[in-house]
Design an enzyme around this catalytic site. Structure first.
Site, PDB file in Angstrom:
ATOM      1  CG  ASP A 155      52.186 -14.606 -34.798  1.00  0.00           C
ATOM      2  OD1 ASP A 155      53.378 -14.969 -34.677  1.00  0.00           O
ATOM      3  OD2 ASP A 155      51.832 -13.418 -34.750  1.00  0.00           O
ATOM      4  CB  ALA A 156      53.364 -20.596 -32.611  1.00  0.00           C
ATOM      5  CE  LYS A 157      55.986 -12.840 -33.100  1.00  0.00           C
ATOM      6  NZ  LYS A 157      54.530 -12.813 -33.264  1.00  0.00           N
ATOM      7  NE  ARG A 158      55.052 -23.021 -29.486  1.00  0.00           N
ATOM      8  CZ  ARG A 158      53.952 -22.317 -29.188  1.00  0.00           C
ATOM      9  NH1 ARG A 158      53.916 -21.016 -29.304  1.00  0.00           N
ATOM     10  NH2 ARG A 158      52.869 -22.941 -28.749  1.00  0.00           N
TER      11      ARG A 158
ATOM     12  CG  ASP B 186      54.376 -12.382 -29.869  1.00  0.00           C
ATOM     13  OD1 ASP B 186      54.175 -11.233 -30.300  1.00  0.00           O
ATOM     14  OD2 ASP B 186      54.080 -13.410 -30.506  1.00  0.00           O
TER      15      ASP B 186
END
Lengths: 276, 276
Positions: free
Chosen positions: A91-94, B96
């Site tokens: 879960d890095a939301k790049r 996030d």
């Protein structure tokens, strides 16, 4: 892990549980601090205690990055310990332009380059197709694209009207053209269960990664009612309510108990929906 | 570095240049590979050769993450070598929910936690206010929010009509309520110079971080014409055209020559606009 293998794991384990490894070194049992890599030691014991009850593990990259080199090392060790029977989802939301996205893909998908080989990564859609395609060039890997998130700030932009629908629906429609349901999943927060009917119109067969059950207040029953498909189509994530079920030496057993409760609920729900 | 200090540096150096450290170990001169940390050695020499000509350095986090532990180490060393007379801006495009954003803030702003203390970070807006606020809780630090990016994929969502304007304009209007122009900057790609007039209506006094000049084809003249304010209000980034000006032993001198050309152009532009 491809779509067919994921569905097989779900049916075999009677579970669509994803365990979130938001591991905070300040919240793990004190006795672990004597180990060389306390965060990995914690994750290892959680994984060993729960891997037959869940189909995915989702480390939250921020919790590792916050500790610099030591944290990155914990993340690498953890990625290598996720068994083949579970999807490894970072879960890095790049989200960036093409050549930069390729570098992020190397960071999380290319073990030779970085030490890590996750199966899937969360990606932010704002910069469009360039943020997604480079990840899909890695064969068999998944992009899990943010659509409708579980936080309050999701109302700032995701619900904006973009003509006859909302932005999160436009994100799904647009990304559906970039790859099939065997390469893209969408993030949809459990706190938005009233929106699952609409989401399923836009993504009838895609897997949805659903955070927000448990500590954030989302209901598993509601998510399942509107979100389950014939192939299941859901990965429901729980982090804190499992991994921090106890702060004592029994933390792994208590994590297993919490995971078991969710697995048993999921089993009933899948039976009711004739998935198993 | 606060807004006043940044403006002072710009006026003193007669430059609004940001040097992008998108340092790829496969593209640096071969002789550097003999050093313990070749990427840091490269960055160090670039910084030492250019710091009087630019006001900011922008490492692109992806290029470091792609190399795992070794890359993270290069990034830490680099962050510590950026002089106080330059803004240290990490291009990480994080975004996030609240508690996770706090962890990202620790990763890049809290030297005790991670080894790094940048002044500013790029952030993606999709998840809304929760993605921004935790960074601003670190006193004196900046959020550089994606508004209109320079890549092709920016057309997928950023230009969507959200009523009487486009999404990138709505992002700016919304984020203007979250903090003042002393804490938030916006990313606006140089390849969109025709949009700078509109951007300046929505963010008349904010600093804009402008990638896309040079290799990506944006024009410094056009950006300056519509983007400069009385306090300058621009940080124009150039990466490849400076850091890869030569692949030989003279790479740092050649980088200085390229930076000097841009600084001299910027000096003329600021004089024309009565900024200096």
């Amino acid at each position: 892990m491809n779509r067919q293998q994921l569905i097989e794991q779900i049916k075999q384990k009677k579970s669509f549980l994803c365990v979130g490894l938001d591991t905070d070194i300040d919240l793990i049992p004190g006795f672990l601090l004597e180990y060389a890599d306390p965060v990995f030691e914690f994750n290892k014991r959680i994984i060993d205690a729960t891997h037959d009850l869940c189909v995915a593990y989702k480390p939250n990259s921020a919790f590792y990055e916050s500790r610099g080199i030591a944290g990155w090392q914990s993340l690498i060790h953890t990625s290598q310990h996720i068994p083949e029977t579970c999807l490894g989802l970072i879960d890095a939301k790049r989200g960036d332009i093409g050549n930069t996205s390729t570098m992020y893909a190397k960071a999380f998908f290319d073990e030779k380059s970085s030490g890590m080989s996750f199966d899937a990564i969360t990606v932010a859609p704002y910069m469009g197709i360039d943020s997604v395609k480079p990840f899909l060039e890695f064969e068999g890997k998944w992009v899990v694209l943010l659509a409708l998130t579980s936080n309050e700030g999701s109302e700032n932009f995701q619900f904006i009207n973009t003509g006859d629908q909302r932005l999160f629906e436009t994100v799904i429609d647009t990304a559906n053209d970039w790859a099939g349901n065997d390469r893209i999943m969408y993030v949809v927060g459990a706190t938005r269960s009233e929106e699952f009917i609409s989401i399923r119109k836009h993504a009838p067969d895609h897997f949805l990664l659903v955070p927000g059950v448990g500590a954030q207040g989302g209901s598993l029953q509601d998510v399942a009612r509107y979100g389950l498909t014939k192939d299941c189509g859901l990965l429901v994530n729980s982090s804190r309510s499992i991994i921090y079920a106890s702060k004592g030496e029994d933390f792994a057993e208590r994590a297993r108990e919490e995971a078991l409760k969710l697995q048993q609920e999921m089993c009933v729900l899948m039976e009711e929906h004739n998935i198993i």
